[in-house]
Motif scaffolding. Structure first.
Motif, PDB file in Angstrom:
ATOM      1  N   LEU A  38     -39.705  83.547 107.883  1.00  0.00           N
ATOM      2  CA  LEU A  38     -39.856  83.783 109.317  1.00  0.00           C
ATOM      3  C   LEU A  38     -40.743  84.978 109.638  1.00  0.00           C
ATOM      4  O   LEU A  38     -40.921  85.352 110.781  1.00  0.00           O
ATOM      5  CB  LEU A  38     -38.478  83.961 109.963  1.00  0.00           C
ATOM      6  N   LYS A  39     -41.242  85.614 108.589  1.00  0.00           N
ATOM      7  CA  LYS A  39     -42.240  86.663 108.807  1.00  0.00           C
ATOM      8  C   LYS A  39     -43.107  86.772 107.571  1.00  0.00           C
ATOM      9  O   LYS A  39     -42.751  86.256 106.506  1.00  0.00           O
ATOM     10  CB  LYS A  39     -41.585  87.995 109.170  1.00  0.00           C
ATOM     11  N   TYR A  40     -44.239  87.461 107.741  1.00  0.00           N
ATOM     12  CA  TYR A  40     -45.230  87.572 106.676  1.00  0.00           C
ATOM     13  C   TYR A  40     -44.752  88.491 105.579  1.00  0.00           C
ATOM     14  O   TYR A  40     -44.267  89.575 105.857  1.00  0.00           O
ATOM     15  CB  TYR A  40     -46.542  88.086 107.276  1.00  0.00           C
TER      16      TYR A  40
ATOM     17  N   PHE B 225     -45.781  83.624 114.767  1.00  0.00           N
ATOM     18  CA  PHE B 225     -45.355  84.104 113.443  1.00  0.00           C
ATOM     19  C   PHE B 225     -45.815  85.551 113.236  1.00  0.00           C
ATOM     20  O   PHE B 225     -45.079  86.394 112.719  1.00  0.00           O
ATOM     21  CB  PHE B 225     -45.935  83.186 112.373  1.00  0.00           C
ATOM     22  N   GLU B 226     -47.017  85.836 113.653  1.00  0.00           N
ATOM     23  CA  GLU B 226     -47.507  87.222 113.574  1.00  0.00           C
ATOM     24  C   GLU B 226     -46.676  88.147 114.462  1.00  0.00           C
ATOM     25  O   GLU B 226     -46.337  89.271 114.069  1.00  0.00           O
ATOM     26  CB  GLU B 226     -48.976  87.285 114.009  1.00  0.00           C
ATOM     27  N   TYR B 227     -46.384  87.652 115.647  1.00  0.00           N
ATOM     28  CA  TYR B 227     -45.543  88.428 116.572  1.00  0.00           C
ATOM     29  C   TYR B 227     -44.195  88.740 115.936  1.00  0.00           C
ATOM     30  O   TYR B 227     -43.737  89.889 115.943  1.00  0.00           O
ATOM     31  CB  TYR B 227     -45.368  87.625 117.865  1.00  0.00           C
ATOM     32  N   GLN B 228     -43.560  87.725 115.371  1.00  0.00           N
ATOM     33  CA  GLN B 228     -42.267  87.932 114.713  1.00  0.00           C
ATOM     34  C   GLN B 228     -42.376  89.007 113.624  1.00  0.00           C
ATOM     35  O   GLN B 228     -41.518  89.891 113.505  1.00  0.00           O
ATOM     36  CB  GLN B 228     -41.761  86.618 114.099  1.00  0.00           C
TER      37      GLN B 228
ATOM     38  N   VAL C  48     -35.364  89.483 111.291  1.00  0.00           N
ATOM     39  CA  VAL C  48     -35.845  88.286 111.991  1.00  0.00           C
ATOM     40  C   VAL C  48     -35.972  88.545 113.482  1.00  0.00           C
ATOM     41  O   VAL C  48     -35.233  89.351 114.055  1.00  0.00           O
ATOM     42  CB  VAL C  48     -34.909  87.067 111.759  1.00  0.00           C
ATOM     43  N   VAL C  49     -36.902  87.811 114.065  1.00  0.00           N
ATOM     44  CA  VAL C  49     -37.276  88.034 115.458  1.00  0.00           C
ATOM     45  C   VAL C  49     -37.469  86.669 116.099  1.00  0.00           C
ATOM     46  O   VAL C  49     -37.981  85.759 115.444  1.00  0.00           O
ATOM     47  CB  VAL C  49     -38.604  88.831 115.506  1.00  0.00           C
ATOM     48  N   ASN C  50     -37.062  86.514 117.345  1.00  0.00           N
ATOM     49  CA  ASN C  50     -37.368  85.235 117.998  1.00  0.00           C
ATOM     50  C   ASN C  50     -38.690  85.328 118.752  1.00  0.00           C
ATOM     51  O   ASN C  50     -39.308  86.391 118.832  1.00  0.00           O
ATOM     52  CB  ASN C  50     -36.207  84.754 118.876  1.00  0.00           C
ATOM     53  N   ALA C  51     -39.097  84.177 119.303  1.00  0.00           N
ATOM     54  CA  ALA C  51     -40.451  84.067 119.876  1.00  0.00           C
ATOM     55  C   ALA C  51     -40.575  84.682 121.261  1.00  0.00           C
ATOM     56  O   ALA C  51     -41.623  84.546 121.880  1.00  0.00           O
ATOM     57  CB  ALA C  51     -40.861  82.597 119.921  1.00  0.00           C
ATOM     58  N   SER C  52     -39.550  85.355 121.706  1.00  0.00           N
ATOM     59  CA  SER C  52     -39.448  86.059 123.002  1.00  0.00           C
ATOM     60  C   SER C  52     -38.413  85.413 123.900  1.00  0.00           C
ATOM     61  O   SER C  52     -38.158  84.207 123.801  1.00  0.00           O
ATOM     62  CB  SER C  52     -40.773  86.155 123.784  1.00  0.00           C
ATOM     63  N   VAL C  53     -37.829  86.245 124.743  1.00  0.00           N
ATOM     64  CA  VAL C  53     -37.005  85.766 125.855  1.00  0.00           C
ATOM     65  C   VAL C  53     -37.619  86.330 127.129  1.00  0.00           C
ATOM     66  O   VAL C  53     -38.709  86.891 127.091  1.00  0.00           O
ATOM     67  CB  VAL C  53     -35.513  86.139 125.676  1.00  0.00           C
ATOM     68  N   TYR C  54     -36.933  86.151 128.285  1.00  0.00           N
ATOM     69  CA  TYR C  54     -37.610  86.394 129.557  1.00  0.00           C
ATOM     70  C   TYR C  54     -38.104  87.822 129.772  1.00  0.00           C
ATOM     71  O   TYR C  54     -39.205  88.044 130.215  1.00  0.00           O
ATOM     72  CB  TYR C  54     -36.706  86.008 130.726  1.00  0.00           C
TER      73      TYR C  54
END
Lengths: 479, 443, 479, 443
Positions: free
Chosen positions: C477-479, D113-116, D127-133
């Motif tokens: 889930l990450k690089y 994926f880069e953002y995460q 771990v990170v999600n793809a954003s919330v509001y």
């Protein structure tokens, strides 16, 4: 079906933009304009907004820009075009300014124009600059007309202009357009102006020498002090073609080399984008004795107030309406303000480092007309490829497209057979240079292994090899 | 903010590869006597945050943006649709070079081909080049082209052509040793046809007329055509492209070359540039036309493709024998014009022309109704010359009310005191025009 | 190598953006912040500006947007996003406005917010609107919490929410998130809510029915007056999921159908772009008796002054900080101002015409669960493809990519096997619909002739068929 | 301006195909009693020229843009680089939908994926999600997530967390029947740790602390961690992402969930939205996290590719059993944040954090030097609470000088009279800060 055209999306009655219900009364056009002046039909596309957006989005993807990758087009200085320049030049304060707006309401634009004139003087070592010319060739014409006018005023009859055989095509074309006769001097084996030849060519009829320095082989004309003396002693002037200024910013200045008139290409050296062929901007600088010959107006300053000065008694007139490609000038201005003196020098240093480094990586593959330290670009010859495998510079160029690069300039300068003229610019990283060199090596292997295939390149482009002969023969120039 | 791709370590690696220990070694071929000692004297570099702040401050010194704009005279405040800006802003278009590699430049090439087609249709001509610098230089190039075709050295230009175009033609003419004769305009701000007729002699290659002319007036183009025909000279028309949404295409009334300023087609005012000059002519003259031209062809699979063609006219092939020295043109501005014409299309361009015209007519009618000022010109498209007592004072007052009321003709013709050239576009609302009328003391 | 990542362009010491030489004194961070608070290392890319530009330009080309072509993603209303909306919402007057700026300095934004609330009331037939919810699901949650709070204040104990089996997944998830129990009602053979089933389900414990109308099969729930009576008679409320509002603008209004709470999706019906997944905006409207329950604040007007009204005594509180996705609201506002009442109605009419036309073109290829006039979208089933050729909806979707289209929504609604849910929207031309239909026919032929090949589609995309199972199993889930 | 693709003739053709003669027939299934009679009552449609004029007039009513901005409190005036705007403006990004078809959405997927990755590195989490509001709803989701993991119904929140975040958590908590306990902050504008310790009971799932807190102060996060550890509750941190350019990542001091507002990372102020909430946690909790997640995989040829993964947590698969009802998130804002972090990189983000901090320090030092006002908080990152006599008057005076001097704390806490929360970013120059100091009577 090949490349699409907007006309194929057109259908009678389809609409994109429209205006209805004016807020003033309508008129009978045959009354207000006269029936004989009215057109019957207007054959333009009828498409919707989404048609327009999809069509030109699609066309854009059939193009390749600096944002897409390495673009080592020699002599064109395809460096990265900073986004902040685009953002700033799109500010409505600048874009919505009418050229005849009262000067007191246009002080922002007049100020950057004034400062840019000063910056260009400092960078080139000249005394005065005009921003009016719209492109490099336009600048050349301006410069040569200034020289012509100067000769007219001083009463000298000089009708010849010397250009080296390695010069840009615009040089002789400009000299011709200005009514001069062209005298070509050959380059020596070292790729530089042959001084003996030059001496022979210079006589009392010579108005000027047009010179690019570094020249189109990417070599610095180190005899420039002597060249300057030769010309000036005979009363001729020196014209500097600024296409290659990116090699020497902050390192050497045309003005200090003895040039009397220079043009610079803001769309090369100063990072403004080329726009698929334009707009450029080709400001022209002169030594003080030529100031009064500049096209009108130039921007001057009185106290805190900037104004357009039309008082140039011997002015050649004007090269276009208004004051130049000011939107382009603004981008170049932000570039100079971003980099400052150190940054500009660093740009030139890295441009030269990149060219020499890349040359080293690829020179074994080619014949090298002159083996010397180059400046911002270098020229190699694929005549060995042609002899051995029948593969031409053109084929190499097309194959490079497949590898994701824009090819170098080919078949220029004319003095080098099967020339590839490679200018990496300072904005490319070592990785890009290495990748390009590696691709050239791979193409060399391909040329050895399967030379016939090369003529069918490119394979992976939006269209295959384009038939240029058919275009010229059939002359289908509109839909 | 250096826009350099390397890391410091990479620079060292590369220097090592080259066997140098100082960058200066790469400049060893530059003689010491021409080397710059010390740094250039330029303002300190700015990071992007500082730069934006600095330039915004400078931008705010351009106060004119807050004003209602009635200025024209060759540069017009027509509406630039969002679509045009969005598409021209695609980096594949604006960061590319001249389309020398057709296989990777079909986007630019196809757009130029479309541009050529649309300008040809708009002007009623056969062939069009890919643009020249601007309206004025397009006229200058047309003058040289006509002289070349006719092998003569003199051109007679109507004094009702934009004075800066005339000046540009003179400057180019000075280069090529051409004689540019200008015929003063009449009291009704039109071309003096009798004088033109007089002045066209055996050494004349062409006559030039502007339609509408600098003062907004529709000229008697039939008369122009008749003179050109009778005297066997070329007939060059300077046209406003928006006006061609309503007006007869010059090709229909006999023009040999049609040139003009393309700015009104989707390009911003930008204090005078970058704009684009368009240039259209008859098929028979195509090889005498300067500038780039795109032609249709096929690729190796027989599919339609586009390519720069007839390059034998151009400087990079033909050098001193080229039709012109032009190299860079105004491709991106031509792209904007192309997208503009495509988006507006048949109906939209007519709409824009019509709205511009009826706004001018509204102004004229209101002035006439009031009787407090005098309309000098007649049969106008979108520009009106109005004579107002005490113009200087009213002009100042209008500025104070944040109106740019137009351009004082005395800027170009000192004798034209108290006369104001007022331009109208579809952007000007009735409300704004009423505001102007009040400022001029007319309403 | 596959899809590139920015990290691969990173190299220690490479720089894009930097600030140097502050104009205020520097500090010793361990003094001003305390050593224990300072981080040791920051692992972010080190790349140049041109790296960033080329990488994301390249990534953009691995995407497909509405500007690239037909995007008939059912339930998502992928209509064209007008460029003027983007231009207007990028004006610095709007973008640079701080949410806590004094109201007298923010009257422009407050005005369009106020007017947009009014417009949405008019379009949906509701009395009050909040712009706060950031997306459709956020709006649903807002709406259901309003109902929950209303029940709390009125003292009613109702713990069930009814959702049809064809509903969006957000509906049950929302109801659950609001603490309700979910009761599912089946659809009848006509694809509509089974009224008998509904009657059985509605009792004194039911707080509300959540309904999409037209529903996810693209069918109008024509029994809506009766449905409304059934619910209201038992004291339950009606919630309108506005995902499909694009079918009925100016034709019928949820408020008039008896709905008490609605949300709308500005990023569907009102043409704002989806941004690769967001931002959206999901304003919620209520009937007057629920006004005081809206989240705080809403915009109100007093004379010529617009202000934020926090005085909502029973407010559920707030759904996020500040006031909503105002930049998105502005785009929707410009859309409504561009179209006006007639334009909005025309949009719905053409959306419905397009759906019915396209359905007619393709229905012979599929099984059609319900054969009736559809509204803005329709659902077909590829179960016949699966049976006969082993080709699934997924394969059809992938193959459509090769033909230059974005595929429809697949496998939804859940009540239709191998569902393809097709929503063409009003901004597509007949040519686009015909081309899409023709491609489906061709794919049908391909499925017959070479079904195995279908599982290897797509062929012409930036990557081949992606292994989703591996992703879920390995969780990288990450690089 | 209709955005309709058909010609009138095509509409007729299509109707013919359908066998209808009126469009109304397509709406025959809508009962008459719910059909709208007449037209909607909306303003008349505007063409693009009118629209632009109208909206520019409206825009000019937002006077705040001309002011020097010292406002923060959860929304910050950091510089948005031109590169970010240019790239986010590519239509392939902004006109696309959620990347449900990975083969044609690798652009969006790779960027997420880069953002995460970058948010994980910034926060020190797995771990990170793809954003919330937004920041507030990210906290609300974290609260629900913690309750779900711990199977408890109570969360204790520091009163020094942004009051609108607390309110949002309460509202979400109301839905899920969670108890949100808020502990008043101390006189020095910090969390009251003793009280927090007291209030954490057996029913408590988590404690929430903001770092820096609403008043700009760095909290004693070790104490927070110790309490969380001792009481076996989850430790949720609300972080300012810019501050993490300098500050220890919460993962290092034991945070279980890190959330916050991503706006400062390259997103404009936009009167409060669209912004993005970020959300990071430990690997063990990934299946309890709401929102989309992108994972790495391969395509059929074994090449790297990205795809939405772990979708079994989400509503469109799991319906009422989903971890949250979230569907649309703030993808484009997250893309802006990604490009921003990539462009600034390791050095640039530190620079921005450092410059913001030292500008705050300069203000503090000048205030202290003058002795004419009182700095209330200590150990701040980029926000300062200053107590000024007669604040209301000075606030008004500052506005008159076109300065937005900060936010009066009384907006949120009526008892905090005469206290101003002043925010600093790298955009504020010394000159501007001096101007503010003068306006506040300090210099």
């Amino acid at each position: 079906k090949g490349t699409p055209l907007i006309f194929e999306r057109s259908l009678p009655g389809r609409e994109g933009f429209r205006l209805d219900d004016p807020d003033v009364p309508g008129v009978d056009l045959s009354e207000t304009l006269g029936g004989e002046f009215l057109r019957q039909d207007l054959d333009l596309p009828e498409v919707s907004e989404v048609d327009v957006v999809r069509h030109y989005t699609k066309l854009s993807k059939m193009n390749f820009g600096v944002d897409d990758g390495f673009y080592p087009l020699g002599s064109c200085t395809m460096k990265y075009n900073p986004k902040i320049n685009e953002e700033i030049s799109a500010l409505p304060h600048f874009t919505e300014l009418h050229p005849y707006a009262p000067e007191e309401l246009a002080q922002g634009t007049l100020r950057f124009m004034y400062e840019m004139q000063k910056f260009l003087c400092e960078i080139t070592g000249m005394d005065y600059f005009t921003l009016q010319p719209a492109a490099g060739a336009h600048g050349e014409l301006t410069g040569i007309l200034i020289i012509k006018k100067y000769l007219e005023i001083t009463g000298e009859k000089r009708n010849k202009i010397i250009v080296p055989d390695s010069s840009h095509g615009t040089n002789p074309a400009t000299a011709k357009e200005s009514g001069f006769e062209i005298v070509k001097v050959k380059s020596g084996k070292d790729g530089l102006v042959d001084i003996a030849e030059l001496k022979k060519a210079v006589d009392e009829d010579v108005a000027a020498l047009m010179l690019t320095n570094p020249n189109t082989l990417g070599l610095f004309e180190k005899a420039i002090p002597e060249i300057s003396r030769i010309l000036h002693e005979k009363g001729a002037l020196l014209y500097y073609d600024g296409a290659n200024l990116n090699a020497i910013m902050g390192i050497a200045r045309p003005g200090d080399m003895g040039f009397d008139v220079v043009h610079v290409n803001l769309h090369k050296t100063f990072s403004t984008p080329h726009g698929g062929g334009g707009p450029g901007a080709g400001p022209v600088g002169v030594k003080a004795f030529l100031k009064d010959f500049l096209p009108k107006p130039i921007v001057e300053r009185e106290g805190e107030k900037y104004f357009l000065n039309y008082d140039l008694p011997h002015s050649i007139g004007r090269m276009k309406a208004f004051y130049g490609n000011i939107g382009v000038v603004l981008k170049a201005y932000t570039y100079v303000r971003s980099l400052g003196a150190r940054g500009l020098k660093e740009a030139s240093e890295m441009a030269v480092l990149n060219a020499n480094y890349l040359k080293k990586q690829v020179e074994d593959l080619f014949e090298v007309p002159v083996n010397a330290i180059c400046k911002h670009e270098f020229v190699v010859s694929a005549s060995n490829w042609k002899e051995k495998y029948g593969v031409r510079a053109l084929d190499i160029a097309k194959r490079l497209l497949d590898y994701g690069f824009h090819p170098p300039t080919i078949y220029f300068p004319l003095i080098v057979e099967e020339a590839l003229m490679i200018e990496p610019t300072e904005t490319e990283s070592k990785e890009a240079l290495d990748a390009f060199a590696a691709s050239l090596k791979r193409i060399y292997d391909e040329a050895q292994e399967n030379p016939d295939l090369m003529q069918k390149t490119p394979h992976h482009m939006p269209v295959k090899r384009v038939d240029e002969v058919k275009a010229a023969r059939e002359m289908k120039l509109k839909y | 903010m250096r826009y350099i791709g390397h890391t410091p370590f990479q620079v060292k690696e590369m220097m090592k590869t080259l066997g140098i220990s100082e960058i200066d070694e790469l400049f060893a071929d530059i003689p010491e006597e021409v080397k710059l000692k010390g740094d250039l004297d330029l303002p300190l570099s700015l990071n992007e945050v500082e730069l934006k702040r600095e330039i915004l401050n400078l931008a705010r010194d351009n106060k004119a943006g807050e004003y209602i704009n009635f200025m024209g005279a060759g540069a017009y405040d027509h509406y630039v649709p969002a679509v045009v800006k969005a598409l021209v802003g695609r980096s594949e278009f604006y960061t590319s070079y001249t389309p020398y590699q057709p296989e990777r430049s079909q986007g630019t090439l196809a757009a130029i081909f479309e541009y050529q087609t649309m300008i040809a249709n708009l002007t009623g001509m056969d062939v069009v080049n890919a643009s020249v610098y601007d309206g004025a230089s397009s006229l200058a190039e047309a003058v040289l082209m006509a002289c070349d075709i006719k092998r003569k050295n003199r051109v007679v230009i109507s004094g009702a052509v934009h004075p800066e175009y005339v000046e540009t033609a003179r400057t180019y003419g000075f280069g090529y040793n051409k004689d540019i004769a200008v015929v003063p305009y009449t009291e009704s701000l039109e071309t003096d046809w009798d004088k033109i007729d007089d002045m066209v002699d055996g050494s004349t290659a062409a006559i030039v007329v502007s339609m509408p002319n600098f003062f907004g007036v529709l000229e008697d183009v039939k008369r122009a055509r008749d003179i050109a025909k009778e005297k066997n000279v070329m007939f060059i028309v300077v046209a406003n492209p928006i006006s061609l949404g309503l007006l007869r295409p010059p090709g229909e009334y006999g023009a040999d070359i049609v040139v003009g300023e393309g700015q009104p087609l989707g390009n911003a005012l930008n204090f005078g540039g970058p704009y684009l000059g368009f240039m259209a002519t008859k098929s028979e003259y195509v090889r005498r036309m300067p500038g780039r031209i795109v032609g249709e062809t096929v690729d190796a699979e027989g599919k339609r493709a586009f390519v720069l063609t007839l390059q034998a006219r151009e400087q990079h092939i033909r050098r001193e024998k080229a039709t012109s020295n032009i190299c860079s043109n105004e491709a991106l501005n031509a792209l904007a014009a192309t997208i503009y014409m495509a988006y507006l299309g048949k109906k939209g361009l007519k709409d824009v022309a019509y709205h511009s015209h009826i706004k001018a007519r509204y102004f004229i009618d209101e002035v006439k109704k009031s009787g407090r000022a005098h309309i000098v010109n007649h049969r106008v498209f979108n520009e009106v010359v109005v004579e107002v007592d005490n113009l200087e004072q009213k002009y100042r007052e209008a500025l104070e009310q944040k109106i740019l009321p137009g351009i004082r003709l005395s800027r170009f013709f000192p004798e034209e005191e108290n006369r104001l050239l007022v331009a109208f576009t579809e952007k000007r609302s009735k409300h704004e025009i009423d505001f102007l009328l009040k400022a001029l003391g007319v309403k």
